[in-house]
Every structure is written in C-alpha cells, then in structure tokens.
Design a protein around this motif. Structure first.
Motif, short mmCIF file in Angstrom:
data_model
loop_
_atom_site.label_atom_id
_atom_site.label_comp_id
_atom_site.label_asym_id
_atom_site.label_seq_id
_atom_site.Cartn_x
_atom_site.Cartn_y
_atom_site.Cartn_z
N LEU A 17 -11.46 -3.33 1.06
CA LEU A 17 -12.01 -2.86 2.30
C LEU A 17 -10.77 -2.10 3.13
N ASP A 18 -9.49 -2.92 3.22
CA ASP A 18 -8.55 -2.21 3.88
C ASP A 18 -8.15 -0.80 3.25
N VAL A 19 -8.01 -0.89 1.99
CA VAL A 19 -7.69 0.32 1.23
C VAL A 19 -8.70 1.48 1.32
N VAL A 20 -9.95 1.11 1.42
CA VAL A 20 -10.85 1.99 1.61
C VAL A 20 -10.62 2.48 3.28
N LYS A 21 -10.47 1.74 4.06
CA LYS A 21 -10.40 2.11 5.46
C LYS A 21 -9.23 3.11 5.49
N LEU A 27 -8.23 10.88 4.83
CA LEU A 27 -9.11 11.98 4.38
C LEU A 27 -9.64 12.68 5.69
N LYS A 28 -9.56 12.11 6.68
CA LYS A 28 -10.01 12.60 7.90
C LYS A 28 -8.73 13.47 8.44
#
Length: 68
Positions: A17-21, A27-28
């Motif tokens: 979940l941290d990697v996805v965050k 990407l923003k």
C-alpha cells in the motif's frame, strides 16, 4: 507443507500500500523537461542572399600587397 514468508502478511500488505501511495504521488508530478521540440537557438540561414555568412571557397580573397 509449510509456506515460508520472510515477513508477516500484514506487513507485506502495508508495504505494498505504501508503494502504491508513492507511485500515485510520483504520477501526479508534471513530466520532466527534456528539451525535445523546443528551439533553444535559431538555425543559420542557408539560402538567404542577404546573409553575411559565407564560406571560404565561395568568396575569393582580395589580393595581398605581397602578390606580384
């Protein structure tokens, strides 16, 4: 048969979940400036008759005072 996990499953989920965050935050960001398509200088004029740029073999040299 026992399955070996180096860390507990809840820690693995937390890490993912941290990697996805972090990935979503990355990407923003705006894309990096790569200079592609941007003119950073004006090219030399090639076939412009009013241009003062000439090549040595196109313009004859004036006679020097030592030529006889």
């Amino acid at each position: 048969m026992r399955v070996y996990r180096p860390i507990p499953m809840d820690q693995q989920i937390e890490q993912m979940l941290d990697v996805v965050k972090q990935t979503r935050e990355l990407l923003k960001r705006p894309p990096p400036d790569t200079f592609l398509g941007r003119e950073t200088y004006k090219p030399f004029p090639k076939d412009d008759p009013e241009s003062n740029i000439g090549y040595c073999n196109e313009t004859p040299l004036p006679p020097s005072s030592t030529d006889g």
